[in-house]
Design a protein around this motif. Structure first.
Motif, PDB file in Angstrom:
ATOM      1  N   THR A 253      88.498  56.960 -18.793  1.00 38.36           N
ATOM      2  CA  THR A 253      88.508  57.739 -20.038  1.00 38.36           C
ATOM      3  C   THR A 253      89.587  58.805 -19.924  1.00 38.36           C
ATOM      4  O   THR A 253      90.002  59.169 -18.818  1.00 38.36           O
ATOM      5  CB  THR A 253      87.160  58.425 -20.312  1.00 38.36           C
ATOM      6  OG1 THR A 253      86.960  59.482 -19.352  1.00 38.36           O
ATOM      7  CG2 THR A 253      85.991  57.441 -20.220  1.00 38.36           C
ATOM      8  N   LYS A 284      78.723  69.169 -27.919  1.00 36.39           N
ATOM      9  CA  LYS A 284      79.777  68.149 -28.021  1.00 36.39           C
ATOM     10  C   LYS A 284      80.975  68.690 -28.793  1.00 36.39           C
ATOM     11  O   LYS A 284      82.126  68.451 -28.415  1.00 36.39           O
ATOM     12  CB  LYS A 284      79.236  66.904 -28.721  1.00 36.39           C
ATOM     13  CG  LYS A 284      78.155  66.164 -27.951  1.00 36.39           C
ATOM     14  CD  LYS A 284      77.657  64.972 -28.764  1.00 36.39           C
ATOM     15  CE  LYS A 284      76.534  64.247 -28.032  1.00 36.39           C
ATOM     16  NZ  LYS A 284      76.032  63.089 -28.819  1.00 36.39           N
ATOM     17  N   GLU A 322      86.360  61.605 -27.701  1.00 35.06           N
ATOM     18  CA  GLU A 322      85.516  61.246 -26.550  1.00 35.06           C
ATOM     19  C   GLU A 322      84.321  62.177 -26.426  1.00 35.06           C
ATOM     20  O   GLU A 322      83.204  61.731 -26.113  1.00 35.06           O
ATOM     21  CB  GLU A 322      86.346  61.287 -25.266  1.00 35.06           C
ATOM     22  CG  GLU A 322      87.307  60.113 -25.115  1.00 35.06           C
ATOM     23  CD  GLU A 322      88.006  60.096 -23.773  1.00 35.06           C
ATOM     24  OE1 GLU A 322      88.686  59.094 -23.479  1.00 35.06           O
ATOM     25  OE2 GLU A 322      87.869  61.078 -23.007  1.00 35.06           O
ATOM     26  N   PHE A 325      81.688  61.578 -29.415  1.00 36.62           N
ATOM     27  CA  PHE A 325      80.935  60.326 -29.293  1.00 36.62           C
ATOM     28  C   PHE A 325      80.364  60.105 -27.894  1.00 36.62           C
ATOM     29  O   PHE A 325      79.913  59.012 -27.566  1.00 36.62           O
ATOM     30  CB  PHE A 325      81.825  59.139 -29.686  1.00 36.62           C
ATOM     31  CG  PHE A 325      82.167  59.086 -31.148  1.00 36.62           C
ATOM     32  CD1 PHE A 325      81.261  58.589 -32.074  1.00 36.62           C
ATOM     33  CD2 PHE A 325      83.374  59.594 -31.607  1.00 36.62           C
ATOM     34  CE1 PHE A 325      81.569  58.550 -33.428  1.00 36.62           C
ATOM     35  CE2 PHE A 325      83.700  59.560 -32.958  1.00 36.62           C
ATOM     36  CZ  PHE A 325      82.786  59.042 -33.875  1.00 36.62           C
ATOM     37  N   SER A 326      80.405  61.154 -27.061  1.00 31.15           N
ATOM     38  CA  SER A 326      79.804  61.122 -25.715  1.00 31.15           C
ATOM     39  C   SER A 326      80.314  59.963 -24.874  1.00 31.15           C
ATOM     40  O   SER A 326      79.550  59.233 -24.228  1.00 31.15           O
ATOM     41  CB  SER A 326      78.275  61.053 -25.826  1.00 31.15           C
ATOM     42  OG  SER A 326      77.758  62.155 -26.514  1.00 31.15           O
ATOM     43  N   ILE A 327      81.628  59.767 -24.881  1.00 34.94           N
ATOM     44  CA  ILE A 327      82.234  58.710 -24.065  1.00 34.94           C
ATOM     45  C   ILE A 327      83.263  59.314 -23.109  1.00 34.94           C
ATOM     46  O   ILE A 327      84.313  58.733 -22.862  1.00 34.94           O
ATOM     47  CB  ILE A 327      82.880  57.618 -24.952  1.00 34.94           C
ATOM     48  CG1 ILE A 327      83.837  58.244 -25.998  1.00 34.94           C
ATOM     49  CG2 ILE A 327      81.832  56.776 -25.637  1.00 34.94           C
ATOM     50  CD1 ILE A 327      84.623  57.216 -26.797  1.00 34.94           C
ATOM     51  N   THR A 328      82.946  60.488 -22.603  1.00 32.95           N
ATOM     52  CA  THR A 328      83.891  61.193 -21.721  1.00 32.95           C
ATOM     53  C   THR A 328      83.917  60.613 -20.313  1.00 32.95           C
ATOM     54  O   THR A 328      84.872  60.834 -19.573  1.00 32.95           O
ATOM     55  CB  THR A 328      83.541  62.686 -21.624  1.00 32.95           C
ATOM     56  OG1 THR A 328      82.176  62.814 -21.182  1.00 32.95           O
ATOM     57  CG2 THR A 328      83.695  63.371 -22.979  1.00 32.95           C
ATOM     58  N   THR A 329      82.864  59.905 -19.923  1.00 32.09           N
ATOM     59  CA  THR A 329      82.807  59.347 -18.571  1.00 32.09           C
ATOM     60  C   THR A 329      82.322  57.900 -18.588  1.00 32.09           C
ATOM     61  O   THR A 329      81.601  57.483 -19.487  1.00 32.09           O
ATOM     62  CB  THR A 329      81.860  60.170 -17.665  1.00 32.09           C
ATOM     63  OG1 THR A 329      80.544  60.167 -18.239  1.00 32.09           O
ATOM     64  CG2 THR A 329      82.343  61.595 -17.511  1.00 32.09           C
ATOM     65  N   LEU A 330      82.745  57.175 -17.582  1.00 29.04           N
ATOM     66  CA  LEU A 330      82.265  55.813 -17.349  1.00 29.04           C
ATOM     67  C   LEU A 330      82.125  55.646 -15.849  1.00 29.04           C
ATOM     68  O   LEU A 330      83.102  55.800 -15.104  1.00 29.04           O
ATOM     69  CB  LEU A 330      83.247  54.785 -17.914  1.00 29.04           C
ATOM     70  CG  LEU A 330      82.852  53.311 -17.737  1.00 29.04           C
ATOM     71  CD1 LEU A 330      81.591  52.985 -18.521  1.00 29.04           C
ATOM     72  CD2 LEU A 330      83.989  52.382 -18.163  1.00 29.04           C
ATOM     73  N   HIS A 339      85.179  45.278 -17.500  1.00 27.78           N
ATOM     74  CA  HIS A 339      85.161  46.311 -18.538  1.00 27.78           C
ATOM     75  C   HIS A 339      85.764  47.610 -18.019  1.00 27.78           C
ATOM     76  O   HIS A 339      86.551  48.271 -18.721  1.00 27.78           O
ATOM     77  CB  HIS A 339      83.721  46.546 -19.004  1.00 27.78           C
ATOM     78  CG  HIS A 339      83.566  47.675 -19.980  1.00 27.78           C
ATOM     79  ND1 HIS A 339      84.149  47.667 -21.224  1.00 27.78           N
ATOM     80  CD2 HIS A 339      82.906  48.861 -19.883  1.00 27.78           C
ATOM     81  CE1 HIS A 339      83.854  48.774 -21.863  1.00 27.78           C
ATOM     82  NE2 HIS A 339      83.104  49.521 -21.064  1.00 27.78           N
ATOM     83  N   ARG A 343      89.160  49.497 -19.433  1.00 28.87           N
ATOM     84  CA  ARG A 343      89.122  50.888 -19.900  1.00 28.87           C
ATOM     85  C   ARG A 343      90.178  51.725 -19.176  1.00 28.87           C
ATOM     86  O   ARG A 343      90.852  52.574 -19.790  1.00 28.87           O
ATOM     87  CB  ARG A 343      87.725  51.480 -19.673  1.00 28.87           C
ATOM     88  CG  ARG A 343      86.648  50.951 -20.607  1.00 28.87           C
ATOM     89  CD  ARG A 343      86.750  51.564 -21.997  1.00 28.87           C
ATOM     90  NE  ARG A 343      86.500  52.987 -21.966  1.00 28.87           N
ATOM     91  CZ  ARG A 343      85.280  53.552 -22.049  1.00 28.87           C
ATOM     92  NH1 ARG A 343      84.203  52.778 -22.176  1.00 28.87           N
ATOM     93  NH2 ARG A 343      85.135  54.854 -22.038  1.00 28.87           N
ATOM     94  N   THR A 347      93.255  53.591 -21.073  1.00 32.12           N
ATOM     95  CA  THR A 347      93.453  55.043 -20.930  1.00 32.12           C
ATOM     96  C   THR A 347      94.856  55.366 -20.452  1.00 32.12           C
ATOM     97  O   THR A 347      95.544  56.240 -21.002  1.00 32.12           O
ATOM     98  CB  THR A 347      92.415  55.626 -19.947  1.00 32.12           C
ATOM     99  OG1 THR A 347      91.107  55.438 -20.477  1.00 32.12           O
ATOM    100  CG2 THR A 347      92.662  57.104 -19.714  1.00 32.12           C
TER     101      THR A 347
END
Length: 375
Positions: A253, A284, A322, A325-330, A339, A343, A347
């Motif tokens: 990300t 957020k 990010e 929509f709470s997609i700051t980490t994976l 996947h 990503r 990025t």
């Protein structure tokens, strides 16, 4: 570039070995040499040998900003106003150089971050800044022109407990310096030759893609190479220099990317904004706005022009989205391997698009981007 001047490089390395020898003497003797004083004096002498005006400017800048810290610590009223005013005054030399260009003060951009960090340390920590430590903090030559950026608290800690001189430390320092020069001199040259040639061709999707990849590589090799050299020379001086690049290609990300790319700069800006905006757990929206402002400030720090502002806005919007929509980490451990890699690729590609602003003439950026859809 600072380290590409052979005379300056030799001075820094020679000073590093001299300081290392003094640390060995101190370790084996009851009589303790004032190494921190010697570091400050040797730094001033090296600056004097480079440019007398530069030395006089930094002596004045150190005295003024240190006085600001004393005033902040003792102030009982209007402390917030003083904090804001002193921060603005500390920035003025940088703004003057950007807008006027009559002179360029070497290292001022990174020095300003350190001066403002000292204000934060005094204002929020309510702790006195040691003058000798502050002089070495501002003028620490291995990171003087391009970072990495120390925080005052970190630098003060490593001054109190410096890296112990040893054969292993010399070997480590030599490896980092050699690696840095290999990146900056050899690899940058190897990438630059085809990069320049490709710019002369009509952009198609393949040519544009190659230019984007090479642009990314040029910035990474140049900046990380400089950081390697700074870390290596810093180790000779006995001072631990923070890592600036931590395998950014493994970031899935953009939020995680900026914890791996030019870390000391992005963290410095983001955390100082965070301290001012909120002291508790952030929402957020607040997190998104902090990320957005961080990218805008970083863009303006590179230069006051429209392309940089657009680039900062572009990266800031990605961070904002990010966070919203709470997609700051994976998490690599829990995510599907394919996947996760896709990503990471996405990025880094999104960042590489932004890198064109810094490696191409500004009138060539848009044609290269349009070339991505030319089949």
């Amino acid at each position: 570039m600072w380290f590409l001047d052979v005379n300056i490089l030799l001075l820094l390395i020679a000073a590093g070995f001299a300081i290392m020898i003094l640390r060995v003497i101190n370790h084996n003797s009851r009589f303790k040499l004032p190494i921190n004083h010697i570091m400050a004096i040797s730094t001033l002498v090296i600056l004097y040998s480079i440019d007398k005006k530069l030395l006089f400017f930094y002596v004045a800048y150190i005295l003024i900003t240190y006085a600001f810290n004393i005033i902040l610590l003792k102030a009982k009223r209007f402390k917030k106003v003083l904090f804001f005013t002193f921060s603005v005054v500390a920035i003025l030399p940088f703004l003057f150089g950007r807008f006027d260009n009559i002179f360029l003060i070497l290292g001022i951009a990174y020095t300003i971050f350190k001066a403002i960090d000292s204000f934060y340390h005094t204002y929020y920590g309510e702790q006195k800044i040691d003058f000798l430590t502050y002089v070495n903090f501002i003028l620490f030559l291995p990171v003087f022109t391009s970072g990495p950026i120390h925080r005052y608290r970190e630098f003060a800690s490593t001054m109190k407990a410096p890296i112990k001189p040893s054969v292993e430390n010399i070997s480590y320092a030599a490896r980092r310096i050699i690696r840095g020069f290999f990146k900056k001199v050899v690899l940058v040259a190897l990438v630059t030759i085809p990069f320049v040639h490709l710019q002369e061709l009509t952009p198609t999707w393949s040519i544009s893609l190659l230019l984007i990849v090479m642009s990314y590589l040029l910035i990474y090799l140049d900046l990380s190479g400089y950081s390697d050299i700074a870390i290596g020379i810093g180790a000779l001086w006995g001072i631990k220099v923070p890592e600036n690049f931590k395998k950014p290609w493994n970031a899935p990300t953009m939020s995680q990317f900026w914890r791996s790319w030019h870390v000391s700069l992005s963290d410095n800006i983001r955390e100082h904004i965070y301290v001012v905006v909120v002291k508790k757990k952030i929402t957020k929206l607040q997190g998104g706005l902090i990320g957005f402002l961080t990218m805008i400030i970083m863009a303006m720090w590179h230069g006051f022009n429209l392309p940089y502002l657009i680039a900062g806005t572009y990266l800031g919007l990605i961070l904002f989205i990010e966070n919203i929509f709470s997609i700051t980490t994976l998490n690599r451990r829990t995510a599907n391997a394919v996947h996760f890699r896709l990503r990471c690729l996405t990025t880094n590609f999104l960042f590489a698009l932004n890198s064109l602003v810094f490696t191409l003439p500004h009138d060539r950026v848009l044609p290269v981007l349009k070339g991505l859809v030319s089949f």
